[in-house]
Design an enzyme around this catalytic site. Sequence first.
Site, PDB file in Angstrom:
ATOM      1  CE  LYS A  53      -3.718  -2.460   2.311  1.00 16.80           C
ATOM      2  NZ  LYS A  53      -4.341  -2.859   3.579  1.00 16.80           N
ATOM      3  CD  GLN A  97      -3.077  -4.267   6.868  1.00 19.34           C
ATOM      4  OE1 GLN A  97      -3.088  -3.340   6.060  1.00 19.34           O
ATOM      5  NE2 GLN A  97      -3.648  -5.442   6.598  1.00 19.34           N
ATOM      6  CG  ASP A 120      -9.252  -0.099   5.113  1.00 16.44           C
ATOM      7  OD1 ASP A 120      -9.087  -0.418   3.913  1.00 16.44           O
ATOM      8  OD2 ASP A 120      -8.458  -0.417   6.017  1.00 16.44           O
TER       9      ASP A 120
END
Length: 281
Positions: A53, A97, A120
Site C-alpha cells: 500500500k 491494518q 477502508d
Amino acid sequence: MPAYILDGKSLAAQVRAGVKEKVSRLAQRGIRPGLSVILAGDDPASKVYVRNKVRACEETGVASRLFAYPSSVSEAELLSRVGALNADPAVHGILVQLPLPRQVDAQRVLDAVSPAKDVDGFHDVNMGALVAGKPGLLPCTPAGVMRLLEHADVPLAGRRAVVIGRSNIVGKPLALLLLRKDATVTICHSKSGNLSEITREADILVAAIGRAKLVTAAMVKPGACVIDVGVNRLPDGTLAGDVDYEPVRQIARWITPVPGGVGPMTIAMLLENCLRAAARE
Ligand code: NAP
C-alpha cells in the site's frame, strides 16, 4: 472455450495511472492527498500488505506515513494516535491494518477514525451509508470487485449473484453493492446447507471464504462469472484462491486469477478513496 480472465493487475494499473493524474491536478489547488497507516504487531502478511500500500502511494504521488507499533501496544495508544491523525489536516486517509493484537478492541479503534478519513470504509457510518444507498467511502475489496465486473461488462441486473462469505469487510458489503446493481443476491456462510445447490444457480459467484480451492467445477453453473477473493497460502508456499481455478476456468465465462485478480484492485480502490477524501477538502 476457457473463461475470459478478469485481469485485475492490468485494470489496477489503469486506475493507478488515473489516480496519479488526478493527484497532480489536486497539487495545482495546493492539496497533496495523504494516507497514514497504523500497523501493530508483526504479522508477516500484514507487513506485506502495508508495504504494497505504501509503495502504491509513492508511485501515484499520495503522501504516506507509517506508524508501526509492537504487538504489546495498548488500545489507548492506538486511540490517541487515531485522534491525532483525525485532527491533522494533512492527513486525508487513515488506515488501520487488521488484525490488531488481541488486547485491542479492533472495532473500537476503527470507529475512532473520522468517517471522512475512513478510506477502508469500515466505519459504522460508512457501512450505514452503504446499507442506506447513500454516498460514503466504500470498502476497497468489494469496490474493486465491482470495478472488475463493470470493466468487463458482466451483466448484473436481474441476474442471480451468490456471495460465499459474510464478513463485514468483504461478503456483506459486496452483496449490498451487487444489490445496488439490481442483482438478486444470496449470501452463503459456513452454516449454509446445500452450498453447491445454491452456487450452481449463480450467474455471478463470489468466493470470499479463506479456504483453498473450496469452490469446485461441480459447484459452478456453466457460463457463470466467478470472482475469487480468497488468498490462501498452500503448504508449498504458493498462493491459491478459494476457487479450484483450472477446472472452473474451463466452464466459467469470466474468472479472476489469484494472484492478479481482486488483490491489486483492493489497493487501487484504496488510492481512489484517498483521492476522494482529499478532494472533499
Ligand atoms: P472471514 O472474515 O474469515 O470470513 C470468511 C467467511 O467464509 C465467513 O462468513 C464464513 O462463514 C465463510 N465460510 C468459512 N468456511 C465456509 C464453508 N466451508 N462454506 C461456506 N462458507 C464458509 O474472511 P474475510 O476477511 O471475508 O476474507 C475472505 C478471504 O478473502 C480470505 O482468504 C482473505 O485473505 C481474502 N481477502 C482478500 C482480499 C484481497 O484484497 N484480495 C481482501 C480481503 C480478504 P461464517 O460467517 O459462518 O463463519
